[in-house]
Design an enzyme around this catalytic site. Structure first.
Site, short mmCIF file in Angstrom:
data_model
loop_
_atom_site.label_atom_id
_atom_site.label_comp_id
_atom_site.label_asym_id
_atom_site.label_seq_id
_atom_site.Cartn_x
_atom_site.Cartn_y
_atom_site.Cartn_z
CD GLU A 29 -10.88 -1.78 -21.50
OE1 GLU A 29 -11.01 -3.07 -21.40
OE2 GLU A 29 -9.36 -2.35 -21.89
CB CYS B 199 -14.50 -13.73 -17.34
SG CYS B 199 -16.20 -13.51 -16.66
CB CYS C 81 -4.49 -6.13 -11.52
SG CYS C 81 -5.08 -6.73 -10.49
CB CYS D 12 -6.08 -11.89 -15.85
SG CYS D 12 -6.75 -10.22 -15.67
CB CYS E 253 -18.58 -6.08 -15.43
SG CYS E 253 -17.13 -6.98 -14.94
CB CYS F 282 -4.28 -13.86 -12.59
SG CYS F 282 -4.56 -12.99 -11.42
S1 SF4 Z 1 -8.14 -11.71 -13.02
FE1 SF4 Z 1 -6.95 -9.74 -13.26
S2 SF4 Z 1 -7.83 -8.21 -12.87
FE2 SF4 Z 1 -8.59 -9.86 -11.52
S3 SF4 Z 1 -6.59 -10.17 -9.97
FE3 SF4 Z 1 -6.11 -11.00 -11.22
S4 SF4 Z 1 -4.71 -9.81 -12.38
FE4 SF4 Z 1 -5.61 -8.46 -11.08
#
Ligand code: SF4
Length: 341
Positions: A91, A333, A111, A118, A104, A115
């Site tokens: 995306e 975000c 990923c 996220c 963006c 996190c």
């Molecule tokens: S915020 Fe999400 S996309 Fe960014 S590094 Fe952490 S897990 Fe990965």
């Protein structure tokens, strides 16, 4: 070979090797494709005059951008879902602002940084994007959708420094003045804090490129809970990498701090953040958490975000509260990787 993974100089070398032509024809093709937004090589006038077999070039160089599978718009913010080879989806988010527009971009499908706040992190890493897939997002939005793009931020899906070589090559292509011509000073790499990647980035000698660090906590215990990458690249190491980074004169780092209610939003957290940032040239961007479905966290609310910013400003930091647009279409975000509804 994909044209979107080549700078004009790389392309001239390939043309020279295969067809005995050089920069004149490379620049003509590059201009036609990247500046005029026309991927049809049969329409490059200089090629017909040179007697180069267009069909040969068409079969040697791919000029396709990723297909747009879905789009969703909220208050002008547009989430664009691209479909990649192998059925994967990534995306990008186009964000119009009064004086400029920002795209963006995603650098990975999923990923592996994990996190806690996220949505993309919950997917795990599916794969790195190739340079042409990163450049292709820009091409499709600028030329396919006809949207202006002033700034690029690598804040979509993925950790850009975990896909270092492809992101670096994409930046070379995006900034090529004979093509898309987006200067380094209009691009921002946002990292969760991969210190080896920050050092490699510094070694590229691109002082104009902006670097943002997603910090979110300034003590190792809490940061490691929120961002597992901190266990491998702890705060002291991160600060050292930033201190060693060859910033341009008067340059600053952008520090991103997502406020999570009752987790990292107290007066003490603000004081620790100020203490960690002491001596670093920074601008701090504070943003309330965007709780998507399944999110464990809540935003502390706008009033508390303002208070947190005031605490930081009181510590002498330059701080801005960022609004999180696109929340209703999961384009804000930390929300990429889910459905555009
Ligand atoms: S915020 Fe999400 S996309 Fe960014 S590094 Fe952490 S897990 Fe990965």
């Amino acid at each position: 070979m994909h044209l979107f993974s080549l700078t004009c100089t790389d392309f001239a070398a390939a043309l020279h090797q295969g067809w005995g032509k050089g920069m004149f024809h490379a620049a003509a093709i590059y201009r036609h494709v990247f500046k005029q937004g026309n991927p049809d090589l049969a329409q490059v006038p200089e090629l017909a005059q040179a007697g180069i077999l267009t069909q040969e070039l068409q079969s040697a160089f791919n000029v396709s951008s990723p297909a747009i599978a879905a789009m969703a718009v909220q208050e002008g913010v547009t989430k664009i879902v691209f479909s990649l080879a192998g059925g994967l989806r990534v995306e990008a988010v186009w964000i119009p602002m009064p004086r400029r527009t920002t795209l963006c971009l995603s650098s990975q499908a999923g990923c592996r940084m994990g996190c806690a706040f996220c949505r993309t992190g919950a997917l795990g890493l599916l794969r790195n994007l190739a340079a042409e897939e990163i450049v292709g997002q820009v091409y499709a939005v600028r030329h396919g959708l006809g949207r202006a793009i002033d700034n690029i931020v690598f804040m979509g899906m993925g950790e850009p420094l975990d896909n270092f070589d492809n992101v670096a090559q994409a930046i070379r292509v995006l900034s090529d003045q004979r093509g898309l011509d987006i200067p380094h000073s209009h691009m921002t790499i946002s990292t969760a804090g991969l210190t080896d990647g920050i050092r490699r980035l510094g070694e590229l000698g691109w002082p104009g490129l902006n670097l943002a660090v997603s910090l979110n906590a300034a003590d190792d215990e809490l940061r490691s809970q929120l961002m597992p990458v901190n266990a491998i690249h702890p705060l002291a190491q991160l600060k050292q990498a930033l201190q060693d980074y060859p910033l341009r004169k008067k340059g600053v780092f952008f520090i991103e701090y997502v406020l999570l209610k009752g987790v990292n939003d107290s007066r003490g957290h603000a004081a620790r953040l100020a203490c960690f940032l002491e001596g670093l040239p920074v601008r701090v961007n504070v943003i309330g958490c965007n709780p998507g479905p399944d999110c464990l966290f809540e935003s502390p609310g706008e009033e508390h975000c303002r208070l947190f910013c005031a605490w930081l400003a009181g510590e002498g930091l330059f701080v801005r509260m960022r609004s999180s647009r696109g929340q209703d279409i999961n384009a804000a975000c930390g929300q990429l990787g889910g459905p555009a509804h």
